[in-house]
Structure formats: structure tokens, C-alpha cells
Scaffold this motif. Sequence first.
Motif, PDB file in Angstrom:
ATOM      1  N   ALA A 211      25.466   5.027  15.414  1.00 38.09           N
ATOM      2  CA  ALA A 211      26.476   4.205  16.079  1.00 38.09           C
ATOM      3  C   ALA A 211      25.897   2.902  16.615  1.00 38.09           C
ATOM      4  CB  ALA A 211      27.111   4.989  17.220  1.00 38.09           C
ATOM      5  N   ALA A 212      26.747   1.885  16.681  1.00 37.72           N
ATOM      6  CA  ALA A 212      26.350   0.605  17.268  1.00 37.72           C
ATOM      7  C   ALA A 212      25.966   0.803  18.728  1.00 37.72           C
ATOM      8  CB  ALA A 212      27.500  -0.393  17.155  1.00 37.72           C
ATOM      9  N   GLY A 213      24.913   0.134  19.161  1.00 33.25           N
ATOM     10  CA  GLY A 213      24.475   0.245  20.548  1.00 33.25           C
ATOM     11  C   GLY A 213      23.407   1.285  20.783  1.00 33.25           C
ATOM     12  N   GLY A 214      23.139   2.124  19.793  1.00 35.70           N
ATOM     13  CA  GLY A 214      22.095   3.135  19.923  1.00 35.70           C
ATOM     14  C   GLY A 214      20.723   2.555  19.617  1.00 35.70           C
ATOM     15  N   PRO A 215      19.656   3.346  19.792  1.00 40.73           N
ATOM     16  CA  PRO A 215      18.292   2.840  19.603  1.00 40.73           C
ATOM     17  C   PRO A 215      18.007   2.341  18.198  1.00 40.73           C
ATOM     18  CG  PRO A 215      18.309   5.234  19.822  1.00 40.73           C
ATOM     19  CD  PRO A 215      19.664   4.756  20.227  1.00 40.73           C
ATOM     20  N   THR A 216      18.516   3.034  17.175  1.00 36.83           N
ATOM     21  CA  THR A 216      18.284   2.594  15.801  1.00 36.83           C
ATOM     22  C   THR A 216      18.979   1.266  15.536  1.00 36.83           C
ATOM     23  OG1 THR A 216      18.183   4.926  15.133  1.00 36.83           O
ATOM     24  CG2 THR A 216      18.388   3.308  13.372  1.00 36.83           C
ATOM     25  N   ASP A 217      20.192   1.134  16.036  1.00 38.89           N
ATOM     26  CA  ASP A 217      20.952  -0.107  15.866  1.00 38.89           C
ATOM     27  C   ASP A 217      20.279  -1.267  16.586  1.00 38.89           C
ATOM     28  OD1 ASP A 217      23.549  -1.542  15.146  1.00 38.89           O
ATOM     29  OD2 ASP A 217      23.577  -1.730  17.315  1.00 38.89           O
ATOM     30  N   ILE A 218      19.820  -1.041  17.801  1.00 39.00           N
ATOM     31  CA  ILE A 218      19.161  -2.088  18.581  1.00 39.00           C
ATOM     32  C   ILE A 218      17.909  -2.581  17.864  1.00 39.00           C
ATOM     33  CG2 ILE A 218      17.866  -2.550  20.699  1.00 39.00           C
ATOM     34  CD1 ILE A 218      19.819  -0.698  22.156  1.00 39.00           C
ATOM     35  N   THR A 219      17.084  -1.656  17.401  1.00 36.85           N
ATOM     36  CA  THR A 219      15.858  -2.033  16.703  1.00 36.85           C
ATOM     37  C   THR A 219      16.168  -2.763  15.403  1.00 36.85           C
ATOM     38  OG1 THR A 219      14.690  -0.124  17.647  1.00 36.85           O
ATOM     39  CG2 THR A 219      13.700  -1.158  15.721  1.00 36.85           C
ATOM     40  N   ALA A 220      17.178  -2.283  14.679  1.00 36.15           N
ATOM     41  CA  ALA A 220      17.556  -2.922  13.419  1.00 36.15           C
ATOM     42  C   ALA A 220      17.974  -4.374  13.637  1.00 36.15           C
ATOM     43  CB  ALA A 220      18.685  -2.140  12.753  1.00 36.15           C
ATOM     44  N   ARG A 221      18.713  -4.637  14.686  1.00 33.96           N
ATOM     45  CA  ARG A 221      19.183  -6.002  14.942  1.00 33.96           C
ATOM     46  C   ARG A 221      18.028  -6.929  15.338  1.00 33.96           C
ATOM     47  NH1 ARG A 221      24.658  -6.078  14.722  1.00 33.96           N
ATOM     48  NH2 ARG A 221      25.637  -4.007  14.831  1.00 33.96           N
ATOM     49  N   LEU A 222      17.094  -6.428  16.116  1.00 33.56           N
ATOM     50  CA  LEU A 222      15.917  -7.222  16.459  1.00 33.56           C
ATOM     51  C   LEU A 222      15.099  -7.544  15.213  1.00 33.56           C
ATOM     52  CD1 LEU A 222      14.719  -5.365  19.699  1.00 33.56           C
ATOM     53  CD2 LEU A 222      15.661  -7.683  19.580  1.00 33.56           C
ATOM     54  N   LEU A 223      14.947  -6.539  14.351  1.00 31.53           N
ATOM     55  CA  LEU A 223      14.174  -6.712  13.120  1.00 31.53           C
ATOM     56  C   LEU A 223      14.891  -7.628  12.135  1.00 31.53           C
ATOM     57  CD1 LEU A 223      11.678  -5.820  11.464  1.00 31.53           C
ATOM     58  CD2 LEU A 223      13.054  -3.887  10.645  1.00 31.53           C
ATOM     59  N   ALA A 224      16.188  -7.426  11.973  1.00 27.18           N
ATOM     60  CA  ALA A 224      16.965  -8.192  10.997  1.00 27.18           C
ATOM     61  C   ALA A 224      16.922  -9.687  11.291  1.00 27.18           C
ATOM     62  CB  ALA A 224      18.405  -7.703  10.987  1.00 27.18           C
ATOM     63  N   GLU A 225      16.963 -10.034  12.559  1.00 27.25           N
ATOM     64  CA  GLU A 225      16.956 -11.453  12.947  1.00 27.25           C
ATOM     65  C   GLU A 225      15.708 -12.157  12.425  1.00 27.25           C
ATOM     66  OE1 GLU A 225      17.027 -14.187  17.035  1.00 27.25           O
ATOM     67  OE2 GLU A 225      17.122 -12.003  17.151  1.00 27.25           O
ATOM     68  N   ARG A 226      14.568 -11.495  12.545  1.00 30.62           N
ATOM     69  CA  ARG A 226      13.314 -12.100  12.106  1.00 30.62           C
ATOM     70  C   ARG A 226      13.114 -11.982  10.596  1.00 30.62           C
ATOM     71  NH1 ARG A 226      13.497 -10.873  17.093  1.00 30.62           N
ATOM     72  NH2 ARG A 226      12.268 -11.937  18.666  1.00 30.62           N
ATOM     73  N   MET A 227      13.609 -10.913  10.002  1.00 31.77           N
ATOM     74  CA  MET A 227      13.544 -10.794   8.548  1.00 31.77           C
ATOM     75  C   MET A 227      14.336 -11.909   7.876  1.00 31.77           C
ATOM     76  SD  MET A 227      13.968  -6.671   7.922  1.00 31.77           S
ATOM     77  CE  MET A 227      14.021  -6.864   6.126  1.00 31.77           C
ATOM     78  N   SER A 228      15.465 -12.258   8.469  1.00 28.12           N
ATOM     79  CA  SER A 228      16.313 -13.318   7.913  1.00 28.12           C
ATOM     80  C   SER A 228      15.559 -14.634   7.812  1.00 28.12           C
ATOM     81  CB  SER A 228      17.560 -13.508   8.783  1.00 28.12           C
ATOM     82  OG  SER A 228      18.379 -12.359   8.768  1.00 28.12           O
ATOM     83  N   VAL A 229      14.746 -14.920   8.819  1.00 25.54           N
ATOM     84  CA  VAL A 229      13.975 -16.167   8.821  1.00 25.54           C
ATOM     85  C   VAL A 229      12.972 -16.181   7.677  1.00 25.54           C
ATOM     86  CG1 VAL A 229      12.339 -17.573  10.126  1.00 25.54           C
ATOM     87  CG2 VAL A 229      14.251 -16.472  11.305  1.00 25.54           C
ATOM     88  N   THR A 230      12.267 -15.066   7.489  1.00 26.52           N
ATOM     89  CA  THR A 230      11.254 -14.981   6.438  1.00 26.52           C
ATOM     90  C   THR A 230      11.867 -14.990   5.046  1.00 26.52           C
ATOM     91  OG1 THR A 230       9.752 -13.752   7.891  1.00 26.52           O
ATOM     92  CG2 THR A 230       9.347 -13.591   5.520  1.00 26.52           C
ATOM     93  N   LEU A 231      12.964 -14.251   4.872  1.00 26.08           N
ATOM     94  CA  LEU A 231      13.578 -14.106   3.549  1.00 26.08           C
ATOM     95  C   LEU A 231      14.500 -15.264   3.187  1.00 26.08           C
ATOM     96  CD1 LEU A 231      14.369 -10.284   3.744  1.00 26.08           C
ATOM     97  CD2 LEU A 231      12.563 -11.372   2.386  1.00 26.08           C
TER      98      LEU A 231
ATOM     99  N   VAL B 199      22.497  17.532  30.082  1.00 25.91           N
ATOM    100  CA  VAL B 199      21.103  17.334  29.677  1.00 25.91           C
ATOM    101  C   VAL B 199      21.062  16.590  28.346  1.00 25.91           C
ATOM    102  CG1 VAL B 199      18.903  18.487  29.147  1.00 25.91           C
ATOM    103  CG2 VAL B 199      20.479  19.510  30.801  1.00 25.91           C
ATOM    104  N   MET B 200      20.010  15.793  28.139  1.00 28.13           N
ATOM    105  CA  MET B 200      19.886  15.093  26.866  1.00 28.13           C
ATOM    106  C   MET B 200      18.446  14.667  26.613  1.00 28.13           C
ATOM    107  SD  MET B 200      22.097  11.822  25.522  1.00 28.13           S
ATOM    108  CE  MET B 200      21.816  11.087  23.915  1.00 28.13           C
ATOM    109  N   PHE B 201      18.044  14.730  25.351  1.00 34.60           N
ATOM    110  CA  PHE B 201      16.801  14.133  24.892  1.00 34.60           C
ATOM    111  C   PHE B 201      17.216  12.847  24.187  1.00 34.60           C
ATOM    112  CE2 PHE B 201      15.663  18.496  25.474  1.00 34.60           C
ATOM    113  CZ  PHE B 201      14.304  18.516  25.754  1.00 34.60           C
ATOM    114  N   ASP B 202      16.731  11.709  24.684  1.00 34.67           N
ATOM    115  CA  ASP B 202      17.178  10.442  24.106  1.00 34.67           C
ATOM    116  C   ASP B 202      16.041   9.439  24.080  1.00 34.67           C
ATOM    117  OD1 ASP B 202      19.306   8.835  23.010  1.00 34.67           O
ATOM    118  OD2 ASP B 202      19.297   7.699  24.875  1.00 34.67           O
ATOM    119  N   SER B 203      16.208   8.414  23.250  1.00 36.23           N
ATOM    120  CA  SER B 203      15.220   7.351  23.163  1.00 36.23           C
ATOM    121  C   SER B 203      15.144   6.588  24.477  1.00 36.23           C
ATOM    122  CB  SER B 203      15.601   6.392  22.038  1.00 36.23           C
ATOM    123  OG  SER B 203      14.831   5.213  22.117  1.00 36.23           O
ATOM    124  N   MET B 204      13.952   6.135  24.812  1.00 34.19           N
ATOM    125  CA  MET B 204      13.788   5.319  26.014  1.00 34.19           C
ATOM    126  C   MET B 204      14.549   4.001  25.892  1.00 34.19           C
ATOM    127  SD  MET B 204       9.859   5.677  27.275  1.00 34.19           S
ATOM    128  CE  MET B 204       9.025   7.254  27.372  1.00 34.19           C
TER     129      MET B 204
END
Length: 322
Positions: free
Chosen positions: A37-57, A200-205
Amino acid sequence: MSRFVVFAAAAAVALAGVSAQAQDYPTKPIRFIVPAAAGGPTDITARLLAERMSVTLGQPVIVEPRPGAGGNLGAELVARAAPDGYTILMATIGTHAINQTLFKHLPFDPINDFTPVSQVVQYPLLLVVNPNVPVKSVKELIAYAKTNPGKLNRASGGNGTSMHLSGELFVHQAGIDMPHVPYKGSAPALSDLIGDHVQVMFDSMITALPLVKGGQLRALAVTGKERSPVVPDLPTVSEAGLPGYSAVGWIGVVAPAHTPPAVVEKLNVAIVKALADPDLSQKLIAQAAEPVGSTPTEFATFIRAETDKWAKAVHNAHLSIE
């Protein structure tokens, strides 16, 4: 013989065309599928990464969340996509290490249907509880759960995710009854945790720590083998009451199988370069996500090792999802 010559010539022309396209890659926007889902840890990391990948590619890298079925919906979409580098996946510990054992009928093969590009980050999870739960340590949580079997509900971002299986490992090793409640992503699960609909929950920091700092959740421990430098005063689950426990999440980038090596190389270079950027690195570290970056071969080896590890964990916990 003449037919064979014609076929061979046609095949050679086709391969030359693919090679030329790979050298020119990319010439249009790239879809970056996130199986959460949008807003989760995987989504957040993907957006940070995608921004910089766009510049290189030199082309937009567009993040597209496709949550559901423990990440399987998004992963299947990429597995069936054209192997041209224009549809890639943010692979998770769930989609590429857990699910092929956890799910009886997986609509894709995590090993054979994808081409590994690079690991992106690895991170410990946080064991958090709603502040209304009358415990302040792992030992107290286990003791309370044993005294009140079934009273505490455990949320996760979906069946088969690292959040889910980390919790299953915990309850199995602790010998407690703590029912699992799956959600379509970390964000909605955390929302219900804050609202005391689950306890209770186990979640990404990445997503849980700001809520802990804001007093909306209480953190009991981190799930790694060692304490996190981000929260050095917080003990590991192992040292705080459940010796031997360890579960670390990770995410990385994969493309459809048979993606041309030249395309994979360009994607890998863009990812590794992005992770080496001090600004991005600090943003990830601040959220307890440790930048990794790897070669395609290294990531492939890592995926196989993680698959074997979590297969044993799934079998030991007697888990299975239709």
C-alpha cells in the motif's frame, strides 16, 4: 536447409533489434511496481529511490502501488510483463523469500520468473504495542499473553509479509496465543493499532518509529541480532526476553525474467549510484533502513539463501495459505 537459414537469419535480426533497444534503453517512462500500500515502508523507499534513478536514467521512474495477497498481486503483474526493463518490481522478503513456501498456489515463480537487479536496503522491525496494553517489555508481553490467551490481536501488513511471519516466529517461540489480523499494507494496520482495534504489531521503523516518538505507540524491542544505532537504548527481542529470536526485513529490485543484460546493468548502475548518494543514504539510515546495493549475481545468491531460511521457519510454524 533453406528454411533453417531463413529462420536463423530472422532470429539474428530479432536479436540484433533487442540488443539495439537495450543499448538505447530507456526511451520512455519506467513503471516501478510496489506490491504494498501507498505510505508503507516499501512505498516510501521506492519513491526515494525512483527520484534519483530518474536523474541517472534520464526518464521518469513512476512508482505504482499494487497491494494485495501478501505482495503477490504486484509481483505477478511484473512476472507477466514484457522483459524490456519498462516494468520493474520492488521485491520484498515476502514476495521473494517467504511466499513460495507460505502459499500453496503461487501465481509466479520467485526464482525463475524474475531477473534480480540489486538489493536496496535491509532493516530490523520494531515490536510495538498500543499504549493501553499494560506491558513495557518483551518479558511482560509474553507473560500477559500467556495469562490472557487470545486477548491480544496482532496486526500485519498482509499475509506472508515479513511483519506477519516475524510475528508468527515470535508467538511460536514464545508459546503464546496472539491472533493474526492481516491488512493491505502497513499504513492501515498502524491506523487500527493506534485506534486500539488491534494491540500488537511487528513493523518497519520507517513507519512505526515516528509514531513511537509521537507517543501514539510504545516500542518494546527491535528484531535484529544487534541493537539499532537509531534507537540504541531499545533492546533486541532476543536480549529482552526471547533468546535466539531474529528477523530482519529487506527489499530489492527485480525485473521480469529474460530482461536483456544491458538493461539490467543500466538499472543496477542507477540503483547503486542512488544508494551511494549521501543525501539518500542519510534519509534511509535515519529511518533505520540500511542501504545495501549489490550486483545482480549477489542479489540472486542472497534471495536463494533467504528462501531456504524462511522455508524452514514457515514449516516449523506450520503455516500455509491457500
